[in-house]
Design a protein around this motif. Structure first.
Motif, PDB file in Angstrom:
ATOM      1  N   HIS A 148     -20.633  -9.221 -47.560  1.00 27.55           N
ATOM      2  CA  HIS A 148     -21.397  -8.161 -48.212  1.00 27.55           C
ATOM      3  C   HIS A 148     -22.855  -8.506 -48.387  1.00 27.55           C
ATOM      4  O   HIS A 148     -23.710  -7.630 -48.493  1.00 27.55           O
ATOM      5  CB  HIS A 148     -20.790  -7.861 -49.582  1.00 27.55           C
ATOM      6  N   VAL A 204     -22.888  -7.164 -43.069  1.00 27.77           N
ATOM      7  CA  VAL A 204     -23.588  -6.887 -44.331  1.00 27.77           C
ATOM      8  C   VAL A 204     -22.924  -5.653 -44.931  1.00 27.77           C
ATOM      9  O   VAL A 204     -22.356  -4.821 -44.203  1.00 27.77           O
ATOM     10  CB  VAL A 204     -25.101  -6.658 -44.105  1.00 27.77           C
ATOM     11  N   GLU A 205     -22.959  -5.514 -46.258  1.00 23.94           N
ATOM     12  CA  GLU A 205     -22.295  -4.386 -46.915  1.00 23.94           C
ATOM     13  C   GLU A 205     -22.794  -3.038 -46.388  1.00 23.94           C
ATOM     14  O   GLU A 205     -22.039  -2.068 -46.343  1.00 23.94           O
ATOM     15  CB  GLU A 205     -22.505  -4.470 -48.437  1.00 23.94           C
ATOM     16  N   CYS A 206     -24.047  -2.980 -45.970  1.00 23.74           N
ATOM     17  CA  CYS A 206     -24.617  -1.731 -45.454  1.00 23.74           C
ATOM     18  C   CYS A 206     -23.886  -1.231 -44.203  1.00 23.74           C
ATOM     19  O   CYS A 206     -24.013  -0.061 -43.838  1.00 23.74           O
ATOM     20  CB  CYS A 206     -26.097  -1.932 -45.127  1.00 23.74           C
ATOM     21  N   TYR A 235     -17.887  -6.626 -40.194  1.00 27.57           N
ATOM     22  CA  TYR A 235     -19.231  -6.183 -40.572  1.00 27.57           C
ATOM     23  C   TYR A 235     -20.035  -7.362 -41.094  1.00 27.57           C
ATOM     24  O   TYR A 235     -19.498  -8.289 -41.700  1.00 27.57           O
ATOM     25  CB  TYR A 235     -19.184  -5.037 -41.590  1.00 27.57           C
ATOM     26  N   GLU A 240     -29.987  -7.697 -41.356  1.00 32.33           N
ATOM     27  CA  GLU A 240     -29.377  -8.664 -42.262  1.00 32.33           C
ATOM     28  C   GLU A 240     -29.570 -10.089 -41.756  1.00 32.33           C
ATOM     29  O   GLU A 240     -30.055 -10.308 -40.650  1.00 32.33           O
ATOM     30  CB  GLU A 240     -27.876  -8.374 -42.446  1.00 32.33           C
ATOM     31  N   CYS A 277     -26.822  -9.973 -48.144  1.00 29.48           N
ATOM     32  CA  CYS A 277     -27.935  -9.836 -47.217  1.00 29.48           C
ATOM     33  C   CYS A 277     -28.698 -11.150 -47.074  1.00 29.48           C
ATOM     34  O   CYS A 277     -29.265 -11.433 -46.029  1.00 29.48           O
ATOM     35  CB  CYS A 277     -28.881  -8.738 -47.699  1.00 29.48           C
ATOM     36  N   GLN A 316     -12.116 -10.586 -49.087  1.00 30.68           N
ATOM     37  CA  GLN A 316     -13.380 -10.801 -49.799  1.00 30.68           C
ATOM     38  C   GLN A 316     -13.991 -12.119 -49.373  1.00 30.68           C
ATOM     39  O   GLN A 316     -13.296 -13.119 -49.205  1.00 30.68           O
ATOM     40  CB  GLN A 316     -13.186 -10.822 -51.316  1.00 30.68           C
ATOM     41  N   HIS A 346     -20.511  -1.742 -43.874  1.00 33.16           N
ATOM     42  CA  HIS A 346     -19.089  -1.727 -44.227  1.00 33.16           C
ATOM     43  C   HIS A 346     -18.457  -0.362 -43.963  1.00 33.16           C
ATOM     44  O   HIS A 346     -17.357  -0.257 -43.414  1.00 33.16           O
ATOM     45  CB  HIS A 346     -18.934  -2.116 -45.701  1.00 33.16           C
ATOM     46  N   HIS A 347     -19.145   0.708 -44.351  1.00 39.75           N
ATOM     47  CA  HIS A 347     -18.586   2.060 -44.176  1.00 39.75           C
ATOM     48  C   HIS A 347     -18.326   2.359 -42.702  1.00 39.75           C
ATOM     49  O   HIS A 347     -17.263   2.876 -42.339  1.00 39.75           O
ATOM     50  CB  HIS A 347     -19.531   3.110 -44.765  1.00 39.75           C
ATOM     51  N   ARG A 396     -15.311   0.435 -41.539  1.00 37.75           N
ATOM     52  CA  ARG A 396     -14.071   1.006 -42.061  1.00 37.75           C
ATOM     53  C   ARG A 396     -13.702   2.299 -41.333  1.00 37.75           C
ATOM     54  O   ARG A 396     -12.527   2.538 -41.034  1.00 37.75           O
ATOM     55  CB  ARG A 396     -14.224   1.262 -43.564  1.00 37.75           C
TER      56      ARG A 396
END
Length: 396
Positions: A49, A24-26, A22, A81, A51, A380, A28-29, A32
């Protein structure tokens, strides 16, 4: 002799993973959810994570997605991103690996993106599981090392064991990488005596001085409350224990994250950012450093721990070497090697080193580490800034 997976660039990996990356953290879901049903089939999630743009993150993601242990990459993007997903996909394809990018904002949202991703990953898993292996020699192997949850036993048992294994595999032509410059403070001049050139000796001292300056400006050192409760008294004591992981071989060069060694030998990985402190703690946890070791080409990471750590990693397997016999008894399911036997008089340093070296060979022939069996795939990636390597850091 090991068994590896041959890549188009001629390098070989000891695993044949598919990555869901991924940007960007947006995203991530969604990443996953795509990976979840394949987590026991060699599919791992990595990502960035942030931006805001960051060269370090772009370089790390490119290095990890083209790592020798990786056979296919699915990139999952939100769409707005800053991480350069176009360059990432091009890099992966240029390396001979299949790649696909899903942009959530253009794929009718989360649910549809997940369905598209699952279908692509399922196809790649079937291909990867049927990929034949080839012979892989020790001089094609790169091994990294880190210590975490250190206590007073770490520098007596597990860390010297790793140092002996490093010396052994280096004699066989392998490449070894040690790091944690913030935990080498006080050892810089001893380390410089092992430099392969006078220029490198100066750079080794300079690298540790940089780490010392960085920590002083941040107002803390690389010494935790957990270290003190584990019986370590000072940063110097911790440093000597951490330093022993490097063994006694000549040091060939210094590298930085996402830079692979140019020739076989022993290398120091500089993980402390360059310039004035901008992003806070250089490595928020052990997994950030493990990712950097892997981005430098490590096929496997040797993790020494005294108080105990259960983490593994995405992209490359982790071998846990437990320094403390009491910790080993409490966490036996998570530990691969019991170096605490040395304290109890049940084994010698050399015997445990032989055991660890055999564990590496077994891993290179398909056996899983404890963290792999437990499906530990922590990852991470933080914000950092690095300058170019200075003259004298690399051989030649």
């Amino acid at each position: 002799m090991l068994k590896g997976y041959l890549r188009q660039d001629g390098k070989k990996g000891i695993r044949n993973y598919a990555l869901v990356a991924y940007t960007v953290e947006c995203a991530h879901h969604v990443a996953r959810e795509i990976q979840y049903n394949f987590r026991d089939k060699g599919v791992h999630v990595i990502g960035f994570h942030g931006c805001a743009p960051n060269d370090y993150a772009n370089q790390m993601m490119q290095a990890l997605c083209t790592h020798s242990n990786v056979g296919a990459v699915l990139i999952v993007s939100l769409g707005c991103e800053n991480l350069n997903k176009e360059a990432l996909e091009k890099q992966v394809i240029a390396s001979g690996r299949p790649a696909k990018t899903i942009t959530i904002q253009q794929s009718k949202g989360s649910r549809n993106s997940i369905d598209i991703g699952k279908a692509w990953i399922k196809q790649q898993v079937e291909i990867l599981q049927n990929t034949p292996t080839v012979n892989m020699a020790m001089d094609e192997l790169i091994v990294g090392t880190i210590c975490g949850g250190s206590d007073a036993t770490s520098g007596i048992t597990a860390n010297p064991v790793i140092g002996k294994v490093f010396d052994s595999i280096l004699e066989q032509g392998a490449t070894a990488i040690f790091e944690e410059t913030g935990e080498l403070i006080g050892c810089e001049h001893i380390m410089a005596e092992r430099a392969s050139t006078p220029e490198l000796a100066k750079q080794l001292v300079k690298t540790v001085d940089k780490a010392k300056d960085y920590y002083m400006k941040m107002g803390f050192g690389s010494f935790s409350d957990g270290n003190a409760k584990g019986g370590l008294s000072t940063i110097e004591e911790k440093s000597m224990g951490a330093y022993s992981k490097s063994g006694n071989s000549k040091i060939k060069g210094i590298i930085k994250p996402a830079i692979c060694p140019t020739t076989s030998g022993l290398y120091l990985l500089d993980v402390v950012p360059d310039g004035e402190p901008m992003f806070g703690w250089p490595n928020a946890n052990d997994n950030a450093e493990i990712a950097e070791l892997i981005a430098c080409g490590s096929h496997v990471v040797l993790f020494s721990t005294g108080r105990g750590s259960v983490v593994g990693s995405a992209v490359a397997p982790v071998i846990k070497i437990c320094a403390n016999p009491e910790t080993y008894n409490n966490l036996a399911e998570d530990m691969d090697i019991n170096a605490g036997k040395i304290l109890n008089g049940e084994a010698t340093l050399n015997e445990v080193a032989d055991e660890l070296e055999q564990c590496i060979l077994n891993l290179g022939n398909g056996k899983l580490s404890k963290s792999e069996e437990l499906l530990h795939q922590e990852f991470q990636l933080a914000y950092k800034k690095f300058n170019q390597l200075e003259p004298g850091c690399l051989p030649g």
